[in-house]
Write a protein that holds these residues in place. Structure first.
Motif, PDB file in Angstrom:
ATOM      1  N   LYS A  90       7.979 -16.220 -25.636  1.00  8.65           N
ATOM      2  CA  LYS A  90       8.234 -17.209 -24.578  1.00  8.65           C
ATOM      3  C   LYS A  90       7.087 -18.215 -24.478  1.00  8.65           C
ATOM      4  O   LYS A  90       7.107 -19.098 -23.613  1.00  8.65           O
ATOM      5  N   LEU A  95       6.588 -16.573 -16.732  1.00  7.40           N
ATOM      6  CA  LEU A  95       7.708 -17.210 -17.443  1.00  7.40           C
ATOM      7  C   LEU A  95       7.361 -17.534 -18.895  1.00  7.40           C
ATOM      8  O   LEU A  95       8.241 -17.584 -19.749  1.00  7.40           O
ATOM      9  N   HIS A 154       2.543 -10.370 -20.056  1.00  2.77           N
ATOM     10  CA  HIS A 154       3.746 -10.496 -19.233  1.00  2.77           C
ATOM     11  C   HIS A 154       3.913  -9.263 -18.341  1.00  2.77           C
ATOM     12  O   HIS A 154       4.184  -9.380 -17.140  1.00  2.77           O
ATOM     13  N   ARG A 158       4.144  -9.323 -14.337  1.00  3.85           N
ATOM     14  CA  ARG A 158       5.379  -8.849 -13.714  1.00  3.85           C
ATOM     15  C   ARG A 158       5.113  -7.637 -12.819  1.00  3.85           C
ATOM     16  O   ARG A 158       5.788  -7.457 -11.804  1.00  3.85           O
ATOM     17  N   TRP A 215       7.201 -18.076  -9.002  1.00  2.57           N
ATOM     18  CA  TRP A 215       8.107 -17.310  -8.132  1.00  2.57           C
ATOM     19  C   TRP A 215       8.934 -18.253  -7.265  1.00  2.57           C
ATOM     20  O   TRP A 215      10.150 -18.127  -7.156  1.00  2.57           O
ATOM     21  N   GLY A 271      12.809 -19.783  -8.085  1.00  4.70           N
ATOM     22  CA  GLY A 271      13.815 -19.304  -7.128  1.00  4.70           C
ATOM     23  C   GLY A 271      14.560 -20.376  -6.354  1.00  4.70           C
ATOM     24  O   GLY A 271      15.736 -20.210  -6.031  1.00  4.70           O
ATOM     25  N   PRO A 300      17.964 -22.497  -8.199  1.00  6.28           N
ATOM     26  CA  PRO A 300      19.157 -21.674  -8.453  1.00  6.28           C
ATOM     27  C   PRO A 300      19.752 -21.051  -7.194  1.00  6.28           C
ATOM     28  O   PRO A 300      20.967 -20.903  -7.098  1.00  6.28           O
ATOM     29  N   THR A 301      18.899 -20.702  -6.225  1.00  6.53           N
ATOM     30  CA  THR A 301      19.460 -20.108  -5.006  1.00  6.53           C
ATOM     31  C   THR A 301      20.280 -21.159  -4.245  1.00  6.53           C
ATOM     32  O   THR A 301      21.380 -20.874  -3.753  1.00  6.53           O
ATOM     33  N   MET A 337      18.369 -22.367 -20.046  1.00 10.68           N
ATOM     34  CA  MET A 337      16.916 -22.151 -19.889  1.00 10.68           C
ATOM     35  C   MET A 337      16.529 -20.985 -20.797  1.00 10.68           C
ATOM     36  O   MET A 337      17.000 -20.933 -21.922  1.00 10.68           O
ATOM     37  N   ALA A 338      15.711 -20.063 -20.286  1.00  8.89           N
ATOM     38  CA  ALA A 338      15.261 -18.918 -21.087  1.00  8.89           C
ATOM     39  C   ALA A 338      14.837 -19.408 -22.475  1.00  8.89           C
ATOM     40  O   ALA A 338      15.318 -18.939 -23.511  1.00  8.89           O
ATOM     41  N   ALA A 389      23.715 -14.750 -15.862  1.00  8.31           N
ATOM     42  CA  ALA A 389      23.208 -15.785 -14.945  1.00  8.31           C
ATOM     43  C   ALA A 389      21.753 -15.525 -14.537  1.00  8.31           C
ATOM     44  O   ALA A 389      21.014 -16.458 -14.244  1.00  8.31           O
ATOM     45  N   PHE A 390      21.358 -14.246 -14.486  1.00  7.11           N
ATOM     46  CA  PHE A 390      19.964 -13.916 -14.156  1.00  7.11           C
ATOM     47  C   PHE A 390      19.163 -13.645 -15.430  1.00  7.11           C
ATOM     48  O   PHE A 390      18.108 -13.039 -15.379  1.00  7.11           O
ATOM     49  N   HIS A 424      12.405 -10.684 -19.376  1.00  7.68           N
ATOM     50  CA  HIS A 424      12.190 -11.822 -18.470  1.00  7.68           C
ATOM     51  C   HIS A 424      13.336 -11.987 -17.471  1.00  7.68           C
ATOM     52  O   HIS A 424      13.445 -13.014 -16.814  1.00  7.68           O
ATOM     53  N   CYS A 483      15.485 -12.104 -14.242  1.00 11.96           N
ATOM     54  CA  CYS A 483      15.019 -12.472 -12.899  1.00 11.96           C
ATOM     55  C   CYS A 483      14.588 -11.241 -12.104  1.00 11.96           C
ATOM     56  O   CYS A 483      15.340 -10.279 -11.993  1.00 11.96           O
ATOM     57  N   PRO A 484      13.390 -11.286 -11.514  1.00  9.66           N
ATOM     58  CA  PRO A 484      12.921 -10.130 -10.753  1.00  9.66           C
ATOM     59  C   PRO A 484      13.429 -10.091  -9.316  1.00  9.66           C
ATOM     60  O   PRO A 484      13.090  -9.175  -8.573  1.00  9.66           O
ATOM     61  N   ALA A 485      14.216 -11.090  -8.905  1.00  9.66           N
ATOM     62  CA  ALA A 485      14.555 -11.187  -7.473  1.00  9.66           C
ATOM     63  C   ALA A 485      16.063 -11.275  -7.251  1.00  9.66           C
ATOM     64  O   ALA A 485      16.514 -11.941  -6.327  1.00  9.66           O
TER      65      ALA A 485
HETATM   66  C1  HEM Z   1      14.757 -15.302  -4.231  1.00 11.33           C
HETATM   67  C2  HEM Z   1      15.087 -16.133  -5.214  1.00 11.33           C
HETATM   68  C3  HEM Z   1      14.509 -16.016  -6.612  1.00 11.33           C
HETATM   69  C4  HEM Z   1      13.230 -15.741  -7.030  1.00 11.33           C
HETATM   70  C5  HEM Z   1      12.011 -15.403  -6.159  1.00 11.33           C
HETATM   71  C6  HEM Z   1      13.225 -15.783  -8.479  1.00 11.33           C
HETATM   72  C7  HEM Z   1      12.112 -15.556  -9.271  1.00 11.33           C
HETATM   73  C8  HEM Z   1      12.104 -15.568 -10.649  1.00 11.33           C
HETATM   74  C9  HEM Z   1      10.933 -15.375 -11.483  1.00 11.33           C
HETATM   75  C10 HEM Z   1       9.523 -15.123 -10.967  1.00 11.33           C
HETATM   76  C11 HEM Z   1      11.314 -15.438 -12.772  1.00 11.33           C
HETATM   77  C12 HEM Z   1      10.417 -15.318 -14.021  1.00 11.33           C
HETATM   78  C13 HEM Z   1      10.550 -13.918 -14.590  1.00 11.33           C
HETATM   79  C14 HEM Z   1       9.858 -13.719 -15.919  1.00 11.33           C
HETATM   80  O1  HEM Z   1       9.716 -14.656 -16.714  1.00 11.33           O
HETATM   81  O2  HEM Z   1       9.460 -12.574 -16.194  1.00 11.33           O
HETATM   82  C15 HEM Z   1      12.735 -15.683 -12.778  1.00 11.33           C
HETATM   83  C16 HEM Z   1      13.490 -15.806 -13.901  1.00 11.33           C
HETATM   84  C17 HEM Z   1      14.816 -16.128 -13.873  1.00 11.33           C
HETATM   85  N1  HEM Z   1      15.640 -16.249 -12.769  1.00 11.33           N
HETATM   86 FE1  HEM Z   1      15.105 -16.017 -10.847  1.00 11.33          FE
HETATM   87  N2  HEM Z   1      14.500 -16.079  -8.917  1.00 11.33           N
HETATM   88  C18 HEM Z   1      15.301 -16.238  -7.809  1.00 11.33           C
HETATM   89  C19 HEM Z   1      16.638 -16.562  -7.806  1.00 11.33           C
HETATM   90  C20 HEM Z   1      17.399 -16.751  -8.920  1.00 11.33           C
HETATM   91  C21 HEM Z   1      18.790 -17.115  -8.930  1.00 11.33           C
HETATM   92  C22 HEM Z   1      19.657 -17.372  -7.694  1.00 11.33           C
HETATM   93  C23 HEM Z   1      19.173 -17.195 -10.236  1.00 11.33           C
HETATM   94  C24 HEM Z   1      20.521 -17.532 -10.799  1.00 11.33           C
HETATM   95  C25 HEM Z   1      21.646 -17.013 -10.317  1.00 11.33           C
HETATM   96  C26 HEM Z   1      18.010 -16.892 -11.057  1.00 11.33           C
HETATM   97  C27 HEM Z   1      18.012 -16.851 -12.448  1.00 11.33           C
HETATM   98  C28 HEM Z   1      16.888 -16.604 -13.203  1.00 11.33           C
HETATM   99  C29 HEM Z   1      16.875 -16.723 -14.668  1.00 11.33           C
HETATM  100  C30 HEM Z   1      18.046 -17.131 -15.548  1.00 11.33           C
HETATM  101  C31 HEM Z   1      15.572 -16.413 -15.086  1.00 11.33           C
HETATM  102  C32 HEM Z   1      15.022 -16.430 -16.523  1.00 11.33           C
HETATM  103  C33 HEM Z   1      14.411 -17.819 -16.747  1.00 11.33           C
HETATM  104  C34 HEM Z   1      13.790 -17.996 -18.116  1.00 11.33           C
HETATM  105  O3  HEM Z   1      13.508 -16.998 -18.824  1.00 11.33           O
HETATM  106  O4  HEM Z   1      13.570 -19.164 -18.489  1.00 11.33           O
HETATM  107  N3  HEM Z   1      16.965 -16.616 -10.220  1.00 11.33           N
HETATM  108  N4  HEM Z   1      13.194 -15.744 -11.466  1.00 11.33           N
END
Ligand code: HEM
Length: 417
Positions: free
Chosen positions: A72, A102, A109, A113, A241, A245, A248-249, A294-295, A342-343, A348, A350-352
């Motif tokens: 990444k 990220l 990582h 995390r 973080w 977040g 997408p939210t 993304m990702a 979607a997450f 990597h 999504c942790p949330a």
């Molecule tokens: C409380 C709301 C949220 C927080 C605090 C949050 C936080 C994060 C964080 C810190 C990461 C990085 C994780 C890593 O690289 O190890 C991440 C990745 C990701 N999150 Fe969330 N997120 C939230 C909501 C959402 C929502 C609503 C979606 C979609 C439905 C989403 C989709 C993703 C995706 C696809 C990734 C991977 C991104 C990548 O690798 O480029 N997240 N999120």
């Protein structure tokens, strides 16, 4: 439009574009064009910037779970190193390396995390529901008397921001600045770079405040975590973080509100509708993935993914929207099986997810609970996405509802036609 031949190591002079008004209006057409190139195809993601994009669900899963082959770390992006990415390109802000989880691999990582996951787990779902409802009501009270609102600008865009400011433990003055800095970032226009710099600066201030006056909040927990992150590392994880977040939210809330408002059986009645808020949220994850593309990964060496050549140094992006709507997925899969991307997936992921679900569900329920007889202002209007390659978010959701005073008394009998 010419599509580059399968497996071609460089983009053709013209390839599908993941930006611009056509993509915003009909993203599905672009994903179909990309699928013509096979599981992975070249796309132009911003003027003069190219990436390989995975639209095949199985290929996406293979890549996301193969940390030995893929990294990444965006410092591997060869075109950026060679000075070929326009300095003002709007994709740089999200794709350029920062010292956050990220863009980190392996042990680094895992360490970042560890801190983020532990601190996220300390957020009580009961408290999160309370905060969400309170923030939701403060936004609803601003529009309740008007009988009309844009559910994106007036509600979904700002709700996660207010909640994050509280979770981070921001004093009121910092919270107000955070809202305007993040709104500039979300606008993704000429204000975005300044918004991003302002946001980083106020996070630095917040860290100093929390060192002097600890609280029961995410920032203080990060400062005290046994992973012993430096202040700079904490700043970058808070940026990640919050930054990861917010949009997408907001988009998830927006699409689910739209889905429910368009459903005849729901009709604004949480008790009797056949479609539940939870089901609408699950369906949106499959059909309108809030993070569309993304990702971003980089092959550590030249390699192949499901028979397609992947040169090192090229960004390989997962089309989460494309993979979730892959025509090769079983037709009877349904929406309630949690296997959508979607997450994202792999380390990597999504942790949330739980926290995002609590915010989205409570935010939607509160809106329907308080804005009676809510209906789309123009039910037949085609929904346009906001522009840009990364997020899938409705531009606007104009609605009308029965006007109410702040104390909850109805100012009119009904706005229903
Ligand atoms: C409380 C709301 C949220 C927080 C605090 C949050 C936080 C994060 C964080 C810190 C990461 C990085 C994780 C890593 O690289 O190890 C991440 C990745 C990701 N999150 Fe969330 N997120 C939230 C909501 C959402 C929502 C609503 C979606 C979609 C439905 C989403 C989709 C993703 C995706 C696809 C990734 C991977 C991104 C990548 O690798 O480029 N997240 N999120």
């Amino acid at each position: 439009m010419t599509t580059p031949p399968p497996g071609q190591a460089r983009p053709a002079s013209s390839c599908p574009m993941l930006y611009g008004p056509d993509f915003a209006a009909r993203p599905d057409v672009t994903y179909d064009q990309l699928r013509d190139a096979g599981p992975v195809g070249w796309a132009e993601i911003s003027p003069g910037v190219h990436a390989l994009v995975v639209t095949d669900y199985r290929a996406a899963l293979t890549l996301l779970n193969d940390n030995a082959t893929y990294s990444k770390d965006a410092r591997r992006w060869q075109a950026l190193r060679d000075g070929q990415i326009p300095p003002r390109s709007p994709v740089r802000a999200l794709m350029e390396w920062r010292p956050s989880a990220l863009y980190a691999d392996d042990h680094e990582h895992a360490r970042l995390r560890w801190a983020m996951d532990d601190c996220t787990a300390r957020i009580s779902s009961h408290r999160l529901r309370e905060i969400t409802r309170r923030c939701a009501l403060s936004l609803i009270n601003k529009v309740a008397g008007c009988g009309a609102a844009d559910l994106m600008a007036d509600y979904a865009d700002t709700l996660p921001l207010l909640i994050f400011a509280e979770l981070l433990g921001c004093p009121a003055e910092i919270a107000a600045r955070m809202v305007s800095a993040c709104q500039a970032i979300i606008a993704a226009d000429h204000r975005a770079a300044q918004g991003s710099a302002d946001f980083a600066m106020l996070l630095a201030e917040l860290i100093q405040i929390k060192r002097a006056q600890p609280g029961q909040d995410f920032t203080t927990w990060m400062l005290n975590h046994p992973a012993a992150l430096t202040d700079e590392e904490i700043l970058n994880q808070l940026y990640c973080w919050t930054g990861a977040g917010l949009i997408p939210t907001a988009a998830w809330i927006g699409w689910a509100l739209l889905r429910l408002l368009r459903d005849e059986t729901f009709a604004g009645n949480l008790a009797s509708g056949a479609l539940t808020v939870r089901h609408a949220l699950e369906e949106v994850l499959w059909l309108k993935s809030p993070i569309a593309n993304m990702a971003v990964h980089f092959a550590r060496e030249d390699t192949h993914l499901h028979g397609r050549r992947i040169p090192r140094g090229v960004p390989v992006m997962i089309s989460l929207a494309g993979a979730n709507t892959d025509p090769n997925l079983p037709k009877d899969l349904g929406y309630d099986n949690r296997s959508n991307l979607a997450f994202s997936g792999g380390s990597h992921r999504c942790p949330a997810m739980g926290e995002a679900t609590t915010i989205a569900q409570t935010g939607i329920e509160t809106a329907f609970d308080r804005l009676w007889d809510m209906e789309l202002a123009s039910p037949d209007e085609k929904v346009i996405n906001r522009q840009g390659p990364f997020h899938q978010c409705p531009d606007r959701i104009p609605v009308h509802f029965r006007p109410k005073s702040v104390d909850g008394t109805s100012l009119a009998t009904s706005t229903r036609r």
